[in-house]
Design a protein around this motif. Structure first.
Motif, PDB file in Angstrom:
ATOM      1  N   LEU A   1      -2.895   8.792   2.407  1.00 29.89           N
ATOM      2  CA  LEU A   1      -4.279   9.244   2.330  1.00 29.89           C
ATOM      3  C   LEU A   1      -4.465  10.543   3.105  1.00 29.89           C
ATOM      4  O   LEU A   1      -5.152  11.457   2.677  1.00 29.89           O
ATOM      5  N   ARG A   2      -3.806  10.596   4.260  1.00 32.52           N
ATOM      6  CA  ARG A   2      -3.919  11.803   5.068  1.00 32.52           C
ATOM      7  C   ARG A   2      -3.446  13.033   4.266  1.00 32.52           C
ATOM      8  O   ARG A   2      -4.113  14.065   4.215  1.00 32.52           O
TER       9      ARG A   2
ATOM     10  N   LEU B   1      -6.183  12.124 -21.572  1.00 30.86           N
ATOM     11  CA  LEU B   1      -6.109  12.211 -20.130  1.00 30.86           C
ATOM     12  C   LEU B   1      -5.404  10.998 -19.554  1.00 30.86           C
ATOM     13  O   LEU B   1      -4.572  11.101 -18.660  1.00 30.86           O
ATOM     14  N   GLN B   2      -5.736   9.829 -20.098  1.00 28.91           N
ATOM     15  CA  GLN B   2      -5.105   8.603 -19.631  1.00 28.91           C
ATOM     16  C   GLN B   2      -3.609   8.630 -19.934  1.00 28.91           C
ATOM     17  O   GLN B   2      -2.793   8.211 -19.144  1.00 28.91           O
ATOM     18  N   ILE B   3      -3.287   9.133 -21.114  1.00 25.11           N
ATOM     19  CA  ILE B   3      -1.904   9.080 -21.553  1.00 25.11           C
ATOM     20  C   ILE B   3      -1.045  10.130 -20.864  1.00 25.11           C
ATOM     21  O   ILE B   3       0.048   9.862 -20.407  1.00 25.11           O
ATOM     22  N   ARG B   4      -1.536  11.343 -20.793  1.00 26.88           N
ATOM     23  CA  ARG B   4      -0.666  12.417 -20.350  1.00 26.88           C
ATOM     24  C   ARG B   4      -0.879  12.867 -18.915  1.00 26.88           C
ATOM     25  O   ARG B   4      -0.068  13.602 -18.375  1.00 26.88           O
ATOM     26  N   GLY B   5      -1.975  12.439 -18.322  1.00 26.75           N
ATOM     27  CA  GLY B   5      -2.237  12.893 -16.969  1.00 26.75           C
ATOM     28  C   GLY B   5      -2.852  14.273 -16.993  1.00 26.75           C
ATOM     29  O   GLY B   5      -2.654  15.022 -17.938  1.00 26.75           O
ATOM     30  N   PRO B   6      -3.608  14.598 -15.960  1.00 26.38           N
ATOM     31  CA  PRO B   6      -4.421  15.805 -15.997  1.00 26.38           C
ATOM     32  C   PRO B   6      -3.632  17.112 -16.061  1.00 26.38           C
ATOM     33  O   PRO B   6      -4.059  18.036 -16.719  1.00 26.38           O
ATOM     34  N   GLY B   7      -2.502  17.166 -15.403  1.00 25.64           N
ATOM     35  CA  GLY B   7      -1.778  18.429 -15.364  1.00 25.64           C
ATOM     36  C   GLY B   7      -1.449  18.926 -16.756  1.00 25.64           C
ATOM     37  O   GLY B   7      -1.803  20.033 -17.145  1.00 25.64           O
TER      38      GLY B   7
ATOM     39  N   GLU C   1       0.821  -1.216   0.000  1.00 27.19           N
ATOM     40  CA  GLU C   1       0.000   0.000   0.000  1.00 27.19           C
ATOM     41  C   GLU C   1       0.851   1.260   0.000  1.00 27.19           C
ATOM     42  O   GLU C   1       0.557   2.239  -0.663  1.00 27.19           O
ATOM     43  N   PHE C   2       1.877   1.191   0.784  1.00 29.09           N
ATOM     44  CA  PHE C   2       2.766   2.336   0.891  1.00 29.09           C
ATOM     45  C   PHE C   2       3.394   2.647  -0.464  1.00 29.09           C
ATOM     46  O   PHE C   2       3.437   3.781  -0.911  1.00 29.09           O
ATOM     47  N   LEU C   3       3.848   1.607  -1.145  1.00 25.53           N
ATOM     48  CA  LEU C   3       4.498   1.812  -2.436  1.00 25.53           C
ATOM     49  C   LEU C   3       3.522   2.305  -3.499  1.00 25.53           C
ATOM     50  O   LEU C   3       3.899   2.984  -4.431  1.00 25.53           O
ATOM     51  N   ARG C   4       2.251   1.967  -3.335  1.00 28.38           N
ATOM     52  CA  ARG C   4       1.238   2.473  -4.263  1.00 28.38           C
ATOM     53  C   ARG C   4       0.773   3.882  -3.869  1.00 28.38           C
ATOM     54  O   ARG C   4      -0.163   4.412  -4.440  1.00 28.38           O
ATOM     55  N   GLN C   5       1.374   4.443  -2.854  1.00 28.41           N
ATOM     56  CA  GLN C   5       1.011   5.757  -2.325  1.00 28.41           C
ATOM     57  C   GLN C   5      -0.433   5.795  -1.828  1.00 28.41           C
ATOM     58  O   GLN C   5      -1.140   6.773  -2.033  1.00 28.41           O
TER      59      GLN C   5
ATOM     60  N   GLY D   1      -1.281  14.084  -4.339  1.00 31.22           N
ATOM     61  CA  GLY D   1      -2.493  13.546  -4.954  1.00 31.22           C
ATOM     62  C   GLY D   1      -2.437  13.549  -6.471  1.00 31.22           C
ATOM     63  O   GLY D   1      -1.852  14.430  -7.071  1.00 31.22           O
ATOM     64  N   HIS D   2      -3.048  12.518  -7.070  1.00 26.15           N
ATOM     65  CA  HIS D   2      -3.215  12.469  -8.520  1.00 26.15           C
ATOM     66  C   HIS D   2      -4.704  12.515  -8.796  1.00 26.15           C
ATOM     67  O   HIS D   2      -5.441  11.675  -8.294  1.00 26.15           O
ATOM     68  N   ILE D   3      -5.123  13.447  -9.627  1.00 25.09           N
ATOM     69  CA  ILE D   3      -6.559  13.605  -9.811  1.00 25.09           C
ATOM     70  C   ILE D   3      -7.208  12.334 -10.329  1.00 25.09           C
ATOM     71  O   ILE D   3      -8.319  11.992  -9.963  1.00 25.09           O
ATOM     72  N   LEU D   4      -6.500  11.627 -11.201  1.00 26.49           N
ATOM     73  CA  LEU D   4      -7.098  10.404 -11.738  1.00 26.49           C
ATOM     74  C   LEU D   4      -7.017   9.241 -10.763  1.00 26.49           C
ATOM     75  O   LEU D   4      -8.014   8.621 -10.425  1.00 26.49           O
ATOM     76  N   ARG D   5      -5.806   8.969 -10.292  1.00 22.37           N
ATOM     77  CA  ARG D   5      -5.618   7.821  -9.411  1.00 22.37           C
ATOM     78  C   ARG D   5      -6.447   7.972  -8.137  1.00 22.37           C
ATOM     79  O   ARG D   5      -7.031   7.016  -7.637  1.00 22.37           O
ATOM     80  N   ASP D   6      -6.496   9.187  -7.628  1.00 27.09           N
ATOM     81  CA  ASP D   6      -7.136   9.413  -6.335  1.00 27.09           C
ATOM     82  C   ASP D   6      -8.493  10.080  -6.486  1.00 27.09           C
ATOM     83  O   ASP D   6      -8.918  10.862  -5.647  1.00 27.09           O
ATOM     84  N   TYR D   7      -9.142   9.772  -7.591  1.00 28.97           N
ATOM     85  CA  TYR D   7     -10.398  10.434  -7.873  1.00 28.97           C
ATOM     86  C   TYR D   7     -11.408  10.258  -6.744  1.00 28.97           C
ATOM     87  O   TYR D   7     -12.146  11.176  -6.393  1.00 28.97           O
TER      88      TYR D   7
END
Ligand code: ADP
Ligand code: MG
Length: 690
Positions: A222-223, A622-628, A212-216, A644-650
């Motif tokens: 989360l905090r 969006l999938q390819i380049r990421g939201p930023g 879990e830690f390695l997957r952030q 945080g990643h907007i997609l991963r942590d939606y």
């Protein structure tokens, strides 16, 4: 010297001199507290380095190896004259070869006898030795304290090596017990997260590396992510809520006369989607709350006319309107088109950076005394000197080129003006809500009737002669063409060589055609002149940069050739493609791909070749380049999350959104001071409000 605390300015931290303080401040690190938000890019588990003897052929998997350099030398490879630095590392069980490219200075840093920790993926070339190409490396200089531990690796900042950074962080960590938590316990409980200091300690000095830690996604991650997202959402909501408590003083009426006038200027029937969106906007304009609406519509969906009608509503009620566009070409185009529609019934003016002093004076005076009813301009409209008598509506076209601050500047130019932001970047709805939590959303999801389908074709660079022949035959037929080179106009150091070179090539290949060039660094009257000639059909081929990406409308142009298409993002290709297929002619978008494209890039272009819908393209991009990057750097400023990643942590973004809505609804003053604490701003003294 007083003992350091989280609030100590960064230059007083042990190990930070003036130079380092400057570097850190450039990264937004002003105090010791800020340093904690600079997270490791990865961790190395030095408790268990790999043994070279055990590596076998387990190639391509990154491993950590610890050993001693037994030989090191720089050389120039005969192939392509690359400068190589090669070394051999021995860990007592075996040896591996290390190669770095074009880093000859490494010869001064890595020497025979040095003890190194190496991190990288071993490879085997033919029968050669096991080799690590350009591995990360770190030297041990006698302090073995980090061996046998989990070591955080920070990204290199100027001359601050990851190792030096770790030392700074170790000093900073001593202040963690004094770090107060900006999230009160009640909110921590509702978010289901622990204390900040604890979480930061785990992230900077983990005791174990769980999956879990390695997957952030560990509790500590989360905090931090929830705090980032919650801060962002809460700030948006608090701002919105305080705007809502203020009422607009204008009363907008949509009279029968106004309806008739609008009908008379419309050159076509509105689509169903345009009508629906107009109703949404009209409701906002008449309501007491200022409008804050994002209008999304694919390229060519007809956003401009909707904006114009909204403008007419305000103007006929006695208010001024500002229309902001990202480029002078676009300003000019809006100006011409709108003038054509409204004739002399509305006083329209242009504002650009290239106005003469006299034009500027006239403009400023006209806006101040209210004579000018509609101002169409670039960023020039945002200057402090520009003052309106009664700005009632600000429209921002193609907003992905505008930042949040600019929007706010506009807002400040009127008494609570309504704001309409238009974009052709079709952000998926769910994402839009998460990002622009404070905007209402309208979507034009229908194209005007009679649009020609665009045929998109992907071709290899070698096929360029055939492509030219095809373009030639189309021009014989009366068509006009764009040829676009991959020069991104937004970049600071704009290199126009590929464009001018391409221009010469095209001129040679098409000696009988009228060929012209267009780019952002031309004088604005030159640009304008070129565009008008193209529009009038006096130019057959327009060789251009991405300046034409946004909003240009020339219906007779039905060919778009994009050179080195692999160098564009998909959404950008879609924007470019939207410039054709606007008239009667069958339209063709031809993508030339460079000689060396990866399979992945090729797949991407093939997918694009098949897609027509901007939403589909956006989703892929969006999938390819990421939201930023997808949203453009200028805009992502407000969303530069450290963890945080907007997609991963939606899911977390949604959680943060829901909680912030609830918190603001429960008690606005408390929400306000929480937002301030989270943003690190002084908490407003008088937060009471009835
Ligand atoms: P965008 O949404 O990309 O800004 P525009 O507003 O430039 O699109 O409109 C694209 C073209 O479609 C323009 O030439 C415009 O006049 C035309 N258009 C817009 N709405 C309609 C409609 N309802 N019927 C026919 N043509 C339309
Ligand atoms: Mg447009």
């Amino acid at each position: 010297m007083p003992p350091i605390t989280p609030d100590t300015p960064i230059q007083f931290l042990k190990g930070v001199g003036e130079g380092r303080a400057r570097l850190l401040r450039d990264q937004g690190i002003e105090t010791v507290r800020d340093l904690f938000w600079f997270f490791p890019i990865r961790y190395e588990d030095r408790r268990h380095p790999a043994r070279i003897a055990d590596l076998g052929r387990s190639i391509d998997i990154p491993v950590l190896i610890r050993g001693r350099i037994v030989s090191a030398a720089a050389r120039v490879s005969p192939v392509k004259r690359l400068r190589l630095f090669e070394a051999v590392l021995d860990d007592g069980t075996g040896s591996v070869k290390l190669i770095w490219f074009n880093q000859p200075y490494l010869a001064d840093q890595i020497k025979r006898g040095d003890r190194l920790a190496i991190y990288g993926a071993p490879r085997i070339n033919g029968f050669g030795p096991l080799t690590l190409e350009s591995p990360d490396w770190e030297k041990f200089e006698g302090d073995e304290e980090e061996e046998g531990a989990i070591v955080p690796i920070y990204s290199k900042l100027g001359n601050i090596s990851p190792k030096a950074f770790r030392k700074l962080m170790a000093g900073a960590r001593e202040t963690l017990p004094q770090l107060e938590d900006p999230l009160p316990p009640a909110l921590r409980e509702r978010l289901g997260v622990g204390e900040l200091a604890d979480s930061l300690r785990q992230l900077h000095q983990p005791k174990a590396l769980s999956e879990e830690f390695l997957r952030q996604r560990s509790a500590a991650h989360l905090r931090v992510i929830l705090q980032e997202f919650f801060t962002f959402q809460l700030a948006l909501r608090v701002r919105r809520a305080s705007e809502e408590t203020q009422k607009k003083s204008r009363a907008i009426e949509i009279s029968e006369e106004l309806r008739e006038e609008v009908k008379s200027i419309l050159p076509f029937k509105l689509t169903g989607a345009q009508k629906r969106v107009l109703r949404e906007i009209a409701d906002d304009l008449r309501s007491e709350r200022p409008m804050y609406r994002l209008l999304q519509g694919d390229v060519g969906s007809g956003k401009t006319i909707v904006a114009l009608i909204a403008a007419m509503i305000l103007i006929r009620n006695g208010y001024q309107v500002a229309l902001l566009a990202p480029t002078e070409i676009l300003v000019e185009q809006h100006f011409q088109r709108i003038r054509q529609l409204v004739d002399h019934s509305v006083v329209v003016a242009r504002a650009t950076g290239s106005m003469t002093a006299g034009e500027r004076r006239t403009l400023l005076a006209g806006l101040r005394d209210g004579y000018i009813q509609l101002a169409i301009g670039t960023h020039a409209l945002l200057e402090d000197k520009v003052q309106f008598k009664s700005l009632g509506l600000a429209i921002v076209d193609e907003q992905h080129r505008f930042g949040v601050e600019q929007r706010q500047k506009l807002f400040a130019k009127g008494a609570m003006p309504d704001i309409l932001v238009m974009t052709a970047t079709p952000i998926p709805r769910s994402l839009a809500l998460a990002i622009y939590g404070d905007l209402e959303l309208s979507v034009i999801d229908e194209l005007p009737p009679g649009r020609q389908k665009i045929k998109t074709a992907l071709r290899d660079a070698q096929a360029v002669d055939k492509v030219y022949d095809f373009i030639d035959s189309q021009i014989d037929d009366g068509a006009q063409a764009y040829i676009v080179y991959p020069i991104i106009e937004e970049s600071e150091k704009l290199n126009l060589k590929p464009l001018t070179h391409g221009f010469e090539q095209i001129r040679e290949r098409f000696p009988d055609r009228r060929v012209a060039m267009l780019h952002g660094r031309m004088k604005s009257d030159e640009k304008e002149e070129t565009m008008q000639r193209f529009k009038r059909g006096e130019i057959d081929i327009l060789v251009a940069t991405t300046v034409i990406e946004v909003g240009i409308d020339v219906p007779n142009a039905s060919i778009m050739l994009i050179v080195d298409a692999d160098r564009f993002g998909l959404s950008q290709l879609h924007q470019l493609r939207g410039r054709i297929g606007r008239g009667e002619r069958k339209s063709y978008c031809i993508l030339l791909q460079g000689a060396k494209v990866s399979n992945e890039t090729r797949d991407r272009l093939v997918a694009f070749e098949k897609s027509r819908d901007g939403f589909e393209v956006a989703e892929q991009d969006l999938q390819i380049r990421g939201p930023g990057e997808f949203l453009g750097t200028r805009q992502s400023g407000a969303m530069r999350f450290r963890m945080g990643h907007i997609l991963r942590d939606y899911d977390l973004m949604e959680e943060a959104r829901d909680l912030s809505i609830a918190v603001v609804a429960e008690d606005l003053p408390t929400a306000e001071s929480t937002a301030h604490a989270l943003l690190g701003l002084p908490v407003p003294a008088a937060t009471s409000r009835d």
